[in-house]
Write a protein that holds these residues in place. Structure first.
Motif, PDB file in Angstrom:
ATOM      1  N   ASN B 162       0.888  -1.164   0.000  1.00 42.14           N
ATOM      2  CA  ASN B 162       0.000   0.000   0.000  1.00 42.14           C
ATOM      3  C   ASN B 162       0.925   1.212   0.000  1.00 42.14           C
ATOM      4  OD1 ASN B 162       0.782   0.611   2.746  1.00 42.14           O
ATOM      5  ND2 ASN B 162      -0.648  -0.978   3.402  1.00 42.14           N
ATOM      6  N   ASP B 163       0.389   2.402   0.247  1.00 43.96           N
ATOM      7  CA  ASP B 163       1.222   3.606   0.151  1.00 43.96           C
ATOM      8  C   ASP B 163       2.404   3.623   1.090  1.00 43.96           C
ATOM      9  OD1 ASP B 163      -1.438   5.936  -0.614  1.00 43.96           O
ATOM     10  OD2 ASP B 163      -0.024   4.858  -1.886  1.00 43.96           O
ATOM     11  N   GLU B 164       2.293   2.950   2.207  1.00 42.75           N
ATOM     12  CA  GLU B 164       3.351   3.078   3.226  1.00 42.75           C
ATOM     13  C   GLU B 164       4.176   1.829   3.441  1.00 42.75           C
ATOM     14  OE1 GLU B 164       2.574   6.808   3.260  1.00 42.75           O
ATOM     15  OE2 GLU B 164       4.231   5.902   4.371  1.00 42.75           O
ATOM     16  N   MET B 165       3.694   0.694   2.933  1.00 46.95           N
ATOM     17  CA  MET B 165       4.338  -0.573   3.251  1.00 46.95           C
ATOM     18  C   MET B 165       4.923  -1.170   1.982  1.00 46.95           C
ATOM     19  SD  MET B 165       2.214  -2.903   5.895  1.00 46.95           S
ATOM     20  CE  MET B 165       1.839  -4.319   4.901  1.00 46.95           C
ATOM     21  N   LEU B 166       6.142  -1.641   2.069  1.00 46.79           N
ATOM     22  CA  LEU B 166       6.762  -2.184   0.875  1.00 46.79           C
ATOM     23  C   LEU B 166       7.714  -3.327   1.240  1.00 46.79           C
ATOM     24  CD1 LEU B 166       9.687  -0.808   1.554  1.00 46.79           C
ATOM     25  CD2 LEU B 166       8.774   1.107   0.291  1.00 46.79           C
ATOM     26  N   LEU B 167       8.240  -3.979   0.214  1.00 45.64           N
ATOM     27  CA  LEU B 167       9.287  -4.966   0.423  1.00 45.64           C
ATOM     28  C   LEU B 167      10.613  -4.216   0.363  1.00 45.64           C
ATOM     29  CD1 LEU B 167       7.979  -7.972  -1.694  1.00 45.64           C
ATOM     30  CD2 LEU B 167       8.429  -7.956   0.753  1.00 45.64           C
ATOM     31  N   ARG B 168      11.404  -4.341   1.392  1.00 46.91           N
ATOM     32  CA  ARG B 168      12.618  -3.519   1.482  1.00 46.91           C
ATOM     33  C   ARG B 168      13.521  -3.768   0.281  1.00 46.91           C
ATOM     34  NH1 ARG B 168      15.696  -6.720   6.484  1.00 46.91           N
ATOM     35  NH2 ARG B 168      16.141  -8.604   5.259  1.00 46.91           N
ATOM     36  N   VAL B 169      14.163  -2.673  -0.182  1.00 47.60           N
ATOM     37  CA  VAL B 169      15.043  -2.787  -1.341  1.00 47.60           C
ATOM     38  C   VAL B 169      16.490  -2.927  -0.925  1.00 47.60           C
ATOM     39  CG1 VAL B 169      13.467  -1.420  -2.739  1.00 47.60           C
ATOM     40  CG2 VAL B 169      15.417  -0.310  -1.670  1.00 47.60           C
ATOM     41  N   HIS B 170      16.745  -2.726   0.356  1.00 45.95           N
ATOM     42  CA  HIS B 170      18.105  -2.897   0.874  1.00 45.95           C
ATOM     43  C   HIS B 170      17.991  -3.158   2.373  1.00 45.95           C
ATOM     44  CE1 HIS B 170      17.860   1.806   0.668  1.00 45.95           C
ATOM     45  NE2 HIS B 170      17.036   1.337   1.557  1.00 45.95           N
ATOM     46  N   THR B 171      19.098  -3.645   2.978  1.00 45.64           N
ATOM     47  CA  THR B 171      19.030  -3.895   4.422  1.00 45.64           C
ATOM     48  C   THR B 171      19.467  -2.664   5.214  1.00 45.64           C
ATOM     49  OG1 THR B 171      21.198  -4.967   4.301  1.00 45.64           O
ATOM     50  CG2 THR B 171      19.269  -6.401   4.311  1.00 45.64           C
ATOM     51  N   SER B 172      19.571  -1.516   4.528  1.00 45.89           N
ATOM     52  CA  SER B 172      19.868  -0.269   5.254  1.00 45.89           C
ATOM     53  C   SER B 172      18.755   0.034   6.253  1.00 45.89           C
ATOM     54  CB  SER B 172      19.994   0.905   4.283  1.00 45.89           C
ATOM     55  OG  SER B 172      20.714   0.542   3.150  1.00 45.89           O
ATOM     56  N   SER B 173      17.567  -0.493   5.991  1.00 48.00           N
ATOM     57  CA  SER B 173      16.463  -0.263   6.918  1.00 48.00           C
ATOM     58  C   SER B 173      16.792  -0.843   8.295  1.00 48.00           C
ATOM     59  CB  SER B 173      15.181  -0.898   6.367  1.00 48.00           C
ATOM     60  OG  SER B 173      15.405  -2.259   6.031  1.00 48.00           O
ATOM     61  N   VAL B 174      17.526  -1.932   8.315  1.00 47.52           N
ATOM     62  CA  VAL B 174      17.926  -2.539   9.593  1.00 47.52           C
ATOM     63  C   VAL B 174      18.879  -1.598  10.324  1.00 47.52           C
ATOM     64  CG1 VAL B 174      19.094  -4.505  10.653  1.00 47.52           C
ATOM     65  CG2 VAL B 174      17.642  -4.848   8.650  1.00 47.52           C
ATOM     66  N   GLN B 175      19.740  -0.941   9.565  1.00 43.85           N
ATOM     67  CA  GLN B 175      20.677   0.003  10.168  1.00 43.85           C
ATOM     68  C   GLN B 175      19.936   1.200  10.761  1.00 43.85           C
ATOM     69  OE1 GLN B 175      23.255   0.843   6.891  1.00 43.85           O
ATOM     70  NE2 GLN B 175      24.336  -1.104   7.078  1.00 43.85           N
ATOM     71  N   LEU B 214      27.730  -1.076   8.911  1.00 47.68           N
ATOM     72  CA  LEU B 214      27.662   0.298   9.413  1.00 47.68           C
ATOM     73  C   LEU B 214      28.600   0.437  10.594  1.00 47.68           C
ATOM     74  CD1 LEU B 214      26.121   3.093   9.619  1.00 47.68           C
ATOM     75  CD2 LEU B 214      24.638   1.945  11.263  1.00 47.68           C
ATOM     76  N   LEU B 215      29.337   1.534  10.628  1.00 45.30           N
ATOM     77  CA  LEU B 215      30.147   1.853  11.801  1.00 45.30           C
ATOM     78  C   LEU B 215      29.928   3.326  12.125  1.00 45.30           C
ATOM     79  CD1 LEU B 215      33.765   0.870  12.681  1.00 45.30           C
ATOM     80  CD2 LEU B 215      33.068   3.254  12.811  1.00 45.30           C
ATOM     81  N   VAL B 216      29.576   3.608  13.347  1.00 45.17           N
ATOM     82  CA  VAL B 216      29.416   4.999  13.771  1.00 45.17           C
ATOM     83  C   VAL B 216      30.129   5.169  15.107  1.00 45.17           C
ATOM     84  CG1 VAL B 216      27.801   6.868  14.280  1.00 45.17           C
ATOM     85  CG2 VAL B 216      27.120   5.063  12.693  1.00 45.17           C
ATOM     86  N   ASP B 217      31.037   6.134  15.170  1.00 45.01           N
ATOM     87  CA  ASP B 217      31.610   6.480  16.470  1.00 45.01           C
ATOM     88  C   ASP B 217      32.192   7.886  16.399  1.00 45.01           C
ATOM     89  OD1 ASP B 217      34.494   4.251  16.057  1.00 45.01           O
ATOM     90  OD2 ASP B 217      34.165   6.289  15.314  1.00 45.01           O
ATOM     91  N   TRP B 295      30.464   5.381   8.686  1.00 38.62           N
ATOM     92  CA  TRP B 295      30.506   4.950   7.292  1.00 38.62           C
ATOM     93  C   TRP B 295      29.732   3.664   7.145  1.00 38.62           C
ATOM     94  CZ3 TRP B 295      33.240   0.424   7.830  1.00 38.62           C
ATOM     95  CH2 TRP B 295      34.301   0.390   8.747  1.00 38.62           C
ATOM     96  N   ALA B 296      29.341   3.408   5.921  1.00 40.22           N
ATOM     97  CA  ALA B 296      28.490   2.249   5.649  1.00 40.22           C
ATOM     98  C   ALA B 296      28.877   1.665   4.307  1.00 40.22           C
ATOM     99  CB  ALA B 296      27.015   2.664   5.630  1.00 40.22           C
ATOM    100  N   PHE B 297      28.519   0.395   4.126  1.00 38.84           N
ATOM    101  CA  PHE B 297      28.817  -0.253   2.860  1.00 38.84           C
ATOM    102  C   PHE B 297      27.783  -1.326   2.602  1.00 38.84           C
ATOM    103  CE2 PHE B 297      30.302  -4.109   4.836  1.00 38.84           C
ATOM    104  CZ  PHE B 297      30.815  -3.680   6.047  1.00 38.84           C
ATOM    105  N   GLY B 298      27.692  -1.761   1.336  1.00 43.00           N
ATOM    106  CA  GLY B 298      26.741  -2.818   1.019  1.00 43.00           C
ATOM    107  C   GLY B 298      27.239  -3.631  -0.150  1.00 43.00           C
TER     108      GLY B 298
END
Lengths: 656, 327
Positions: B162-175, B214-217, B295-298
């Motif tokens: 629907n307008d708000e729900m989708l199948l994720r296109v990347h695992t950045s959503s987990v980040q 993902l690494l953040v510090d 920084w992040a990578f995929g």
């Protein structure tokens, strides 16, 4: 974007090989997909990212090359000729400045429309544009040179000598140059004269006002449109032109004047004519590039090495950036107007790093603190489950998470209990699977063409729709076997659970899931089922053999699994071992019989089923006491209790 | 019966056994053992005659008899051992015969590559996280600076419910989810299934696996990103593999890069996209971009598995074909 090297040399001297140029561009962020040779001349075929519309122009690419090869970028001047004796004006109204914030136009009279000269036609062909006539070709030529799209109209076809630029209403019609009438939706940008629509603005010119051989007076305009409106309209009609590719991005809001002057110079060169109006200019945004302040230490913190300000200046100036030193080690940077992708200091840092050369930077490893969030240390039980199943002889498969309606119905579920995706790729990939089974059954069937035995497992996501929320997602584990013995198959489940530190007995329970044979299935505590797949279901998938399966909630198992299973103490005293055989009535649950036997006394340590024929079962019982050797009298008492409970509760008869 | 005769009999018995034993074959050994040690054997017969001697003589002779028993027992043991060794020397097999198929399953190649990759990053202090495959548009796109008008936001690219729900296109959503719930330091790997509308061919499927990191510090920098990925590529593909970086553009990183590794033929193969996390993305997750950098990578797990394990067609990975998965 195609860039012939010979054309680029209008602005920069190129002494490197095409391959070297391509490498320099690629590494600094302008990807060269391939180098083509047209008439033995090298043409770079580039992929330009959406943040760099300035590189959708040959001048922009030449600028990058000049910066990368340390050469001078030639800037060409095109002074505007004075207005001639003939005066031809046009009234221009921009109704909504949001749709068209910047606009420049001019009229050129007394042109001779004919095919473009060879050199120009060749150059256009080399960038993939079909030459049409000298006037139209100039507008394409300059768009490729400087990245600003523009349009030329037959002035005499702009009825009433007046045009209005506005947003369209639903249902208005326009016929662009391809001859196909389009019915507009609300919000496209269109241009109309006093009588009719003459342009699907930014996308394709109107057929009624196009330049033809009889055109004598040209109206040239360079608008900059709202990128979102252009994109919407282009998508709506599926029209993706070179103009659209540029208009949907953030163009240089100060770039129209120079491009116009260039176009006028080229028109008068190839078609003759004289300027017949003043330049009309509209600017409602007064764009000011943002200024970013940076210090040497900030650069070092972000990039990782110290880059002196003089070096930074040498890297950025050739790209058009202006640097002013504000403190001993700091400076403020103003990007050029054609770099609307530069807004914050990180954008400038990217420019510095890419021009410095990413491959020239040292390689370091992170020195920061190692995180200690508690959830970082959870054991990967799924990985453990996979190892155990592999040791038990199962091979892991990955199936599709999207299944078809037929699959859902074949296993006995309703599609109303599943989540459907909009605009699926095909009917076979419409629903999010609520169980792993359909995909696995198909795989078993396919494997049976090639092998006798199929022992498969999958651990994957299944989806249970929830109202007004994301579906509940669970990791499910399903293992399937075509081998024939239930006790063999069950031993694998028992071993799997034991290795995970779980002691769960299989019991009889109803109702089982519809894809199991109702009389051949058991429940494994709260975590799943084991049994034979319903033959109707198997047949729906083209399988005629009997199939055993266990289906478990792997998410739940991960919660309960333990790795601290204790090792046993060895008995100090020898066991007394006795065999007992009984005849049972049909539909006796032997698991319950064994449980009853074991519960008679703590010295009943193990009860094994060692033989079974028809309704006769033989059990081997191990009597062990931790502190002493049992006497035959002591064992006899327990044995009698065992026989009594089995005969009474289960209506069995002992066989002597 | 007197002591002398008894002792002579003991000697005779000893000589007899010592002479015969080396010639006894395996099949006859047990019978011979019974002859000497059996209920009616020589040793027992002699023992029965002991009472005919006087008490004093009995003691001495008895001791010698016991010593002989032990001695002869050892001799029999040795002979038995020798015969076993010899007999195994006579067993014949053809060692080149092919073995039968051992009953062993197999982990899937995508699982394998995910474990290889995650093990390398675990070494560097990264932990593994997962998240939902059906995701909110906000988490999958908007918080990553991919607003609805962005050129890469086409419904031609994404599967929607629907307008708000989708199948994720990347695992950045987990980040994003992780950053919303944890403050730095963060070191995270998020492998998982992602979905993109695509024509199916030998290298494209509408759903496949990604591994993102993902690494953040408070001290991370661009050279750490380059160094970590170079470290990773060498661990996965080999020390001698060359790596190169080039500039690219992603809305959620600034700078953005891609990473290529050189194969044996000298071709550069793109395997990773990466970059410094855009400060807006950090701010969207309530992480202060003035204090922290990341920084992040995929990478595509299927693609990596195909490269590393020499798999030519991505569709094989989802075929369930045992000839491929467990040859």
């Amino acid at each position: 974007m195609r860039a012939p090297l010979s054309w680029l040399e209008d602005w920069v001297e190129i002494t490197e090989t095409p391959e070297k140029i391509a490498e320099l561009l690629l590494l600094s962020g302008t990807k060269v997909e391939t180098i083509e040779y047209v008439d033995r001349e090298a043409v770079l075929v580039l992929e330009i990212t959406s943040n760099r519309p300035d590189c959708l122009s040959l001048f922009g690419i030449a600028r990058e090359i000049a910066a990368l090869t340390n050469k001078v970028l030639k800037h060409r001047e095109f002074p505007l000729p004075k207005r001639g004796s003939v005066r031809k004006e046009l009234k221009i109204t921009v109704v909504d400045p949001k749709l068209c914030p910047v606009y420049t136009s001019i009229v050129i009279d007394n042109v001779m429309v004919k095919p473009s000269p060879d050199w120009m036609a060749k150059r256009l062909a080399s960038v993939g544009v079909r030459p049409i006539n000298n006037i139209v070709d100039v507008s394409n030529y300059v768009m490729f040179e400087y990245g600003i799209p523009m349009h030329t109209f037959n002035y005499d076809q702009l009825l009433g000598q007046e045009i209005t630029i506005r947003g369209s209403s639903e249902g208005e019609k326009v016929t662009p140059l391809d001859g196909q009438e389009r019915v507009l939706h609300e919000g496209s940008i269109i241009i109309e004269d006093t009588k009719r629509l003459v342009d699907l603005a930014g996308i394709m010119g109107g057929q009624n006002s196009e330049i033809s051989e009889s055109t004598k007076t040209v109206f040239l305009h360079l608008p900059i449109y709202d990128p979102i409106a252009i994109r919407r309209t282009a998508k709506y009609f599926g029209l993706r032109t070179e103009a659209v590719t540029r208009y949907e991005k953030k163009l240089d809001l100060r770039g129209t004047q120079y491009a116009m002057q260039r176009a006028v110079s080229l028109i008068t060169q190839v078609a003759g004519g004289e300027v017949a109006s003043d330049v009309y200019s509209l600017n409602t945004v007064h764009f000011q590039p943002p200024t970013v302040t940076l210090t040497e230490s900030a650069i070092e913190r972000h990039i990782g090495i110290s880059i002196p300000t003089t070096k930074v200046q040498n890297l950025l100036k050739p790209l058009g950036f202006n640097l002013e030193f504000t403190k001993p080690l700091g400076f403020s940077i103003t990007p050029p107007s054609f770099r609307r992708d530069i807004a914050i200091k990180e954008d400038v840092i990217e420019e510095i790093a890419r021009m410095y050369g990413y491959n020239n930077l040292p390689l370091t490893l992170p020195k920061g603190d190692i995180p200690t969030h508690p959830d970082a240390f959870t054991k990967d039980w799924i990985r453990e489950m996979k190892s155990i199943l592999v040791a038990l002889g199962f091979t892991e498969v990955y199936g599709s998470t999207l299944i078809g309606r037929d699959d859902v119905e074949s296993i006995g579920l309703s599609k109303d209990e599943t989540l459907a995706v909009l605009h699926p790729m095909s009917r076979d990939y419409e629903y999010m699977r609520p169980t792993l089974l359909p995909g696995l059954l198909e795989m078993v069937r396919n494997n049976l063409y090639h092998t006798e035995a199929s022992d498969l497992f999958e651990i994957g996501t299944v989806f249970y729709p929830q109202k007004e929320d994301l579906p509940r997602e669970e990791q499910q584990l399903v293992a399937l076997s075509t081998r024939s013995d239930y006790r063999d198959f069950k031993s694998k489940l028992e071993r799997l659970l034991r290795e995970l530190g779980l002691e769960i007995a299989v019991q009889v329970a109803h109702p089982p899931p519809p894809y199991f044979v109702p009389t051949a299935v058991g429940k494994t505590g709260k975590i799943g089922w084991i049994g034979m797949i319903n033959s109707k279901v198997a047949a729906a998938f083209g399988i005629e053999r009997s199939l055993w399966a266990f289906e478990l909630n792997a998410s739940e198992i991960s919660q309960q699994a333990r790795s601290d299973r204790p090792y046993p103490q060895l008995p100090k005293f020898p066991p007394i071992i006795e065999d007992l055989s009984f005849e049972f009535p049909t539909s006796t649950y032997i698991g319950e019989v064994i449980a009853a036997m074991k519960s008679q006394d703590p010295t009943v340590q193990t009860v094994q089923l060692i033989d079974h024929f028809a309704s006769s079962y033989t059990f081997r019982i191990y009597f062990i006491h931790p502190e002493k050797t049992l006497t035959s009298d002591e064992v006899a008492i327990v044995r009698q209790a065992i026989v009594a409970v089995v005969e009474e509760r289960f209506k069995a008869k002992i066989k002597r | 019966m007197n002591k002398e005769i008894f002792l002579n009999k003991l000697d005779d018995l000893e000589i007899n056994v010592k002479n015969k034993l080396p010639l006894i074959k395996k099949a006859d050994l047990d019978a011979f053992y019974l002859e000497i040690f059996g209920t009616h054997g020589s040793l027992n017969n002699l023992t029965k005659e002991l009472p005919r001697l006087g008490i004093e003589e009995r003691k001495k002779v008895g001791a010698k008899l016991n010593a002989l028993k032990v001695n002869l027992s050892n001799l029999f043991k040795e002979r038995r051992l020798t015969l076993v060794k010899e007999s195994s020397q006579e067993v014949y097999i053809d060692p080149t015969l092919p073995g039968k198929s051992a009953n062993y399953g197999q982990v899937h190649p995508i699982s394998k590559i995910i474990y290889e990759v995650t093990d390398i990053f675990r070494y560097l202090g990264f932990s593994i996280a997962s998240g939902p495959e059906v995701e909110w548009d906000e988490i999958n796109f908007q918080l990553l600076r991919l607003d609805k008008n962005h050129p890469s936001r086409d419904t031609q690219e994404t599967y929607y419910f629907n307008d708000e729900m989708l199948l994720r296109v990347h695992t950045s959503s987990v980040q994003i989810r992780y950053m919303q719930q944890h403050q730095p330091p963060i070191r995270l790997i998020s492998p998982g299934r992602v979905y993109r509308r695509d024509q199916i061919d030998a290298t494209h499927l509408p759903s496949f696996y990604q591994i993102e990191g993902l690494l953040v510090d408070s001290s991370s920098k661009l050279t750490d990103l380059l160094g970590t990925l170079a470290f990773f590529v060498k661990r996965l593909f080999g020390e001698e593999r060359k790596v190169r970086f080039y500039g690219h553009n992603f809305p959620y990183t600034e700078p953005s890069l891609e990473v290529e590794v050189q194969d044996e033929k000298g071709n550069w193969l793109e395997i990773l996209g990466c970059g410094m996390v855009h400060p807006e993305v950090l701010a969207n997750c309530q992480i202060d971009p003035e204090k922290y950098r990341g920084w992040a990578f995929g990478m595509g797990a299927d693609r990596l598995a195909m490269l590393k394990y020499g798999i030519g067609d991505i569709r094989l990975l989802y075929s369930g074909d045992l000839r491929f998965l467990n040859p």
